[in-house]
Motif scaffolding. Structure first.
Motif, PDB file in Angstrom:
ATOM      1  N   PHE A  36      -6.405  -3.033  -9.108  1.00  0.00           N
ATOM      2  CA  PHE A  36      -6.199  -1.745  -9.779  1.00  0.00           C
ATOM      3  C   PHE A  36      -7.067  -1.720 -11.027  1.00  0.00           C
ATOM      4  CE2 PHE A  36      -1.463  -0.940  -8.490  1.00  0.00           C
ATOM      5  CZ  PHE A  36      -1.782  -1.106  -7.152  1.00  0.00           C
ATOM      6  N   THR A  75      -7.010   2.408  -7.316  1.00  0.00           N
ATOM      7  CA  THR A  75      -6.572   1.237  -6.566  1.00  0.00           C
ATOM      8  C   THR A  75      -7.617   0.919  -5.501  1.00  0.00           C
ATOM      9  OG1 THR A  75      -5.282   2.479  -4.923  1.00  0.00           O
ATOM     10  CG2 THR A  75      -4.163   1.880  -6.975  1.00  0.00           C
ATOM     11  N   LYS A  94       7.471  -4.528  -5.741  1.00  0.00           N
ATOM     12  CA  LYS A  94       6.246  -5.212  -5.325  1.00  0.00           C
ATOM     13  C   LYS A  94       6.379  -6.731  -5.347  1.00  0.00           C
ATOM     14  CE  LYS A  94       3.864  -5.650  -9.742  1.00  0.00           C
ATOM     15  NZ  LYS A  94       4.744  -6.694 -10.148  1.00  0.00           N
ATOM     16  N   ASP A 133       0.821  -1.212   0.000  1.00  0.00           N
ATOM     17  CA  ASP A 133       0.000   0.000   0.000  1.00  0.00           C
ATOM     18  C   ASP A 133       0.857   1.266   0.000  1.00  0.00           C
ATOM     19  OD1 ASP A 133      -2.250  -1.617  -0.043  1.00  0.00           O
ATOM     20  OD2 ASP A 133      -2.645  -1.402   2.116  1.00  0.00           O
ATOM     21  N   THR A 156       2.268   1.630  -3.460  1.00  0.00           N
ATOM     22  CA  THR A 156       1.183   2.067  -4.337  1.00  0.00           C
ATOM     23  C   THR A 156       0.931   3.563  -4.196  1.00  0.00           C
ATOM     24  OG1 THR A 156       0.163  -0.119  -4.279  1.00  0.00           O
ATOM     25  CG2 THR A 156      -1.257   1.733  -4.886  1.00  0.00           C
TER      26      THR A 156
END
Length: 103
Positions: free
Chosen positions: A54, A42, A80, A20, A23
């Motif tokens: 997403f 997202t 990621k 998160d 992101t």
């Protein structure tokens, strides 16, 4: 217009929190630097605390490729991967009936 949906499944709660954060940083850069990205939304998945989805809409495939080639997106992809279980599920979409201005 070119659109896709991507689902990510995080390893555990700590990985989800880090995902998160990654992101949020990437979306800030996308917002500031990608005029061809029309929508980049997202989501957390209700009832699945480790899942993320997403929804991405681009002006065209050229804008999508510019997004994929951007340094902030390349960094997001590289960082990621250790946080995920399995491969992300990517579905490319062909827009049909739509409400909203994606011009």
């Amino acid at each position: 217009m070119f659109a896709l949906v991507v689902r990510f499944d995080c390893r555990d709660e700590a990985a989800a929190a880090e995902f998160d954060e990654l992101t949020a940083r990437a979306v800030a850069q996308i917002t500031a630097n990608e005029p061809g990205t029309l929508l980049y939304a997202t989501h957390h998945v209700e009832g699945e605390p480790l899942a993320r989805v997403f929804y991405e809409v681009y002006r065209d495939r050229v804008a999508f490729q510019a997004h994929e080639d951007a340094p902030h997106v390349r960094e997001f992809h590289a960082r990621k991967n250790p946080l995920l279980v399995g491969e992300p599920r990517v579905e490319f979409l062909t827009p049909a009936a739509t409400k909203g201005d994606f011009s």
